[in-house]
Design a protein around this motif. Structure first.
Motif, PDB file in Angstrom:
ATOM      1  N   CYS A 164       0.805  -1.221   0.000  1.00 42.89           N
ATOM      2  CA  CYS A 164       0.000   0.000   0.000  1.00 42.89           C
ATOM      3  C   CYS A 164       0.840   1.274   0.000  1.00 42.89           C
ATOM      4  CB  CYS A 164      -0.903   0.035   1.232  1.00 42.89           C
ATOM      5  SG  CYS A 164      -2.078  -1.292   1.304  1.00 42.89           S
ATOM      6  N   ARG A 177      -4.136   4.796  -5.185  1.00 44.61           N
ATOM      7  CA  ARG A 177      -5.406   4.058  -5.130  1.00 44.61           C
ATOM      8  C   ARG A 177      -5.865   3.804  -3.702  1.00 44.61           C
ATOM      9  NH1 ARG A 177      -2.851  -0.363  -8.977  1.00 44.61           N
ATOM     10  NH2 ARG A 177      -1.363  -0.007  -7.316  1.00 44.61           N
ATOM     11  N   ARG A 178      -4.967   3.960  -2.721  1.00 47.87           N
ATOM     12  CA  ARG A 178      -5.286   3.710  -1.307  1.00 47.87           C
ATOM     13  C   ARG A 178      -5.376   4.990  -0.482  1.00 47.87           C
ATOM     14  NH1 ARG A 178      -4.906  -1.895  -0.142  1.00 47.87           N
ATOM     15  NH2 ARG A 178      -5.955  -1.199   1.731  1.00 47.87           N
ATOM     16  N   ASP A 192       0.105   4.493  -1.885  1.00 42.09           N
ATOM     17  CA  ASP A 192      -0.320   4.277  -3.266  1.00 42.09           C
ATOM     18  C   ASP A 192      -1.566   5.132  -3.525  1.00 42.09           C
ATOM     19  OD1 ASP A 192      -1.932   3.050  -5.445  1.00 42.09           O
ATOM     20  OD2 ASP A 192      -0.322   1.572  -5.456  1.00 42.09           O
ATOM     21  N   SER A 247      -7.918   6.348   2.642  1.00 39.80           N
ATOM     22  CA  SER A 247      -8.447   5.162   3.325  1.00 39.80           C
ATOM     23  C   SER A 247      -8.094   5.130   4.810  1.00 39.80           C
ATOM     24  CB  SER A 247      -7.898   3.890   2.664  1.00 39.80           C
ATOM     25  OG  SER A 247      -6.496   3.791   2.893  1.00 39.80           O
TER      26      SER A 247
END
Length: 180
Positions: free
Chosen positions: A55, A77-78, A75, A81
């Motif tokens: 991650c 995309r993470r 990352d 979160s």
């Protein structure tokens, strides 16, 4: 979850995210950091989720009694979160709140406010402040980039900060670390 990156797969994932996340002017040679890791002066850490998926990265310089969070990236995309906040908490537990130091690109002043990534700088600073870090009042020129220095409340002199770089980098590089 933080893991010492030792496998070639982990190091490749970290290097790819490192090169994508940081401007070339702000990157140290990756191979130098992996060599310094063998000496115990750097820790290259993979950030993984509960299922063991990569991650992000945290690259620490461990010198002069401090743990400088030299590079930290989740990352894309993470992001959002909560992984970054969880990782900062894990770093506090691993190194102790009184030892962690972070540098962020300058957020104030005409040049900072006009910078192409001005919003990202402000967002990044807000993230660290939300997670308990505070400005030290130190503004440094780090290899030609003005950086603000943050800690979890520890007072820090420029001499203490500089000692981290002086302990791990050659003189030709430490000459490019100055107080503004």
């Amino acid at each position: 979850m933080l893991k010492n990156a030792i496998s070639s797969e982990q190091l490749n994932q970290i290097k790819k995210l490192y090169e994508a996340s940081f401007p070339k002017a702000e990157r140290k040679p990756f191979e130098m950091m992996t060599e310094k890791q063998k000496e115990g002066l750097f820790e290259i850490l993979a950030i993984e989720d509960g299922a063991g998926r990569f991650c992000g990265l945290a690259i620490m310089i461990l010198a002069a009694g401090l743990a400088l969070l030299d590079y930290f990236a989740i990352d894309p995309r993470r992001q959002g979160s909560g992984m970054g906040s969880v990782t900062l908490q894990e770093l506090r537990e691993r190194y102790g709140s009184d030892k962690i130091v972070v540098e962020i690109e300058r957020t104030t002043g005409p040049e900072a406010e006009a910078a192409e990534n001005a919003r990202d700088r402000i967002r990044r600073k807000a993230f660290y402040l939300r997670n308990g870090m505070v400005p030290t009042g130190l503004l440094v020129d780090l290899f030609g980039v003005e950086m603000e220095v943050l800690t979890f409340g520890r007072e820090l002199s420029f001499e203490e900060y500089y000692a981290v770089y002086d302990s791990v980098l050659p003189r030709s590089m430490t000459d490019k670390v100055r107080l503004v």
